[in-house]
Design a protein around this motif. Structure first.
Motif, PDB file in Angstrom:
ATOM      1  N   THR A 159       0.865  -1.177   0.000  1.00 24.29           N
ATOM      2  CA  THR A 159       0.000   0.000   0.000  1.00 24.29           C
ATOM      3  C   THR A 159       0.900   1.224   0.000  1.00 24.29           C
ATOM      4  O   THR A 159       1.617   1.475   0.970  1.00 24.29           O
ATOM      5  N   GLY A 160       0.886   1.949  -1.104  1.00 20.26           N
ATOM      6  CA  GLY A 160       1.764   3.114  -1.206  1.00 20.26           C
ATOM      7  C   GLY A 160       1.321   4.248  -0.317  1.00 20.26           C
ATOM      8  O   GLY A 160       2.142   4.950   0.273  1.00 20.26           O
ATOM      9  N   TYR A 161      -0.003   4.432  -0.197  1.00 23.11           N
ATOM     10  CA  TYR A 161      -0.585   5.483   0.634  1.00 23.11           C
ATOM     11  C   TYR A 161      -2.089   5.279   0.657  1.00 23.11           C
ATOM     12  O   TYR A 161      -2.629   4.441  -0.087  1.00 23.11           O
ATOM     13  N   PHE A 170       4.763   5.782  -8.571  1.00 26.55           N
ATOM     14  CA  PHE A 170       5.547   4.868  -7.726  1.00 26.55           C
ATOM     15  C   PHE A 170       6.873   4.577  -8.412  1.00 26.55           C
ATOM     16  O   PHE A 170       6.949   4.511  -9.645  1.00 26.55           O
ATOM     17  N   VAL A 171       7.919   4.404  -7.624  1.00 28.17           N
ATOM     18  CA  VAL A 171       9.213   3.976  -8.166  1.00 28.17           C
ATOM     19  C   VAL A 171       9.860   3.029  -7.170  1.00 28.17           C
ATOM     20  O   VAL A 171       9.758   3.221  -5.953  1.00 28.17           O
ATOM     21  N   VAL A 207       5.592  -5.393 -13.811  1.00 22.21           N
ATOM     22  CA  VAL A 207       4.528  -4.724 -13.076  1.00 22.21           C
ATOM     23  C   VAL A 207       3.310  -5.630 -13.015  1.00 22.21           C
ATOM     24  O   VAL A 207       3.056  -6.434 -13.917  1.00 22.21           O
ATOM     25  N   GLY A 208       2.542  -5.512 -11.932  1.00 20.13           N
ATOM     26  CA  GLY A 208       1.304  -6.256 -11.779  1.00 20.13           C
ATOM     27  C   GLY A 208       0.151  -5.309 -11.497  1.00 20.13           C
ATOM     28  O   GLY A 208       0.313  -4.088 -11.483  1.00 20.13           O
ATOM     29  N   GLY A 209      -1.019  -5.884 -11.267  1.00 17.00           N
ATOM     30  CA  GLY A 209      -2.179  -5.080 -10.870  1.00 17.00           C
ATOM     31  C   GLY A 209      -2.814  -4.308 -11.999  1.00 17.00           C
ATOM     32  O   GLY A 209      -3.655  -3.437 -11.751  1.00 17.00           O
ATOM     33  N   VAL A 241      -4.209   2.620  -1.738  1.00 17.50           N
ATOM     34  CA  VAL A 241      -3.715   2.540  -3.112  1.00 17.50           C
ATOM     35  C   VAL A 241      -2.499   1.615  -3.142  1.00 17.50           C
ATOM     36  O   VAL A 241      -1.468   1.896  -2.523  1.00 17.50           O
ATOM     37  N   THR A 242      -2.621   0.495  -3.857  1.00 21.17           N
ATOM     38  CA  THR A 242      -1.583  -0.526  -3.852  1.00 21.17           C
ATOM     39  C   THR A 242      -0.776  -0.512  -5.151  1.00 21.17           C
ATOM     40  O   THR A 242      -1.273  -0.116  -6.213  1.00 21.17           O
TER      41      THR A 242
END
Length: 248
Positions: free
Chosen positions: A127-129, A140-141, A153-155, A189-190
């Protein structure tokens, strides 16, 4: 106004050099540039370009690669490039930068929540945020520092993998943009990135939320005095006599 990614956004570029520069692109009027950065550097890397004011929004350094996300509001017009400057650390430098040109961002407060951390899981699913507003977009990085190989990458999101060879191996990683805007505030947010193979990884990651434009508005009602003059009322009675013969 919904957040969108301008088609002129330049491709990711990576190199083992002290200065890494994107291809030339046309800045979107009134937009926002988002730079996702990874670097092996002796000090925090620096983003610049276009005569714009760049601000570091989130950073993670786990005694190895730096991962950062910077933003710059667009001013002026025309073509420009963006550069990543890296400090040499005992002869080792490597870096990658992906710039997205965003439109539809909040006019006065586009920066939302951030997150950063590290992980040893081979498949990074974090979960990024938590989103601060509806209609925001996530960036995202991440760097995998065990040289396991290509990252995917997934999702269902949009990923920009990189692999930069340096003096002591490879710097593998990925920049990720969410495929769609986040519908509501308060959403976890994942982001998902998968290292090659199944061995333990050495991830370092950072995430940033960009908020969408607001359509809120307030209306202040005011009483307006209107001058008017009304005449005094009058009553007029008018009749005409009609004599007639009366039979006795």
């Amino acid at each position: 106004m919904a957040i969108a990614i301008d088609g002129a956004s330049p491709a990711l570029v990576g190199d083992d050099a002290t200065t890494i520069t994107t291809a030339s692109f046309t800045r979107p009027a009134g937009g926002l540039l988002v730079a996702m950065v990874a670097a092996l550097s002796g000090a925090a890397p620096v983003v610049s370009g276009g005569g714009l004011t760049w601000t570091r929004r989130v950073q993670r350094d786990a005694e190895g690669p730096w991962v950062e996300i910077w933003t710059a509001p667009v001013t002026g017009s025309g073509a420009m490039t963006v550069s990543l400057t890296i400090t040499d650390s005992f002869g080792v430098v490597a870096g990658a930068i992906k710039v997205d040109a965003v439109t539809g961002q909040h006019a006065t407060a586009p920066i939302g929540n951030t997150g950063n951390n590290s992980s040893t899981a081979n498949t990074l699913n974090v979960t990024g945020y938590t989103s601060s507003s509806a209609g925001s977009r996530g960036f995202f990085v991440a760097v995998e520092d065990n040289s396991l190989g290509a990252v995917t990458v997934g999702g269902g999101d949009t990923g920009f993998p990189f692999a930069v060879t340096h003096a002591f191996g490879d710097m593998d990683g990925i920049a990720i943009r969410k495929a769609a805007n986040t519908a509501t505030a308060g959403t976890a947010v994942t982001f998902n990135a998968d290292a090659a193979g199944s061995s333990a990884a050495a991830w370092t990651w950072a995430a940033l939320e960009i908020k969408g434009g607001s359509t809120d508005a307030s209306v202040t009602a005011e009483t307006v005095a209107v001058a008017a003059a009304l005449p005094d009322p009058t009553v007029t009675v008018s009749a005409s006599p009609s004599p007639a013969a009366v039979a006795a």
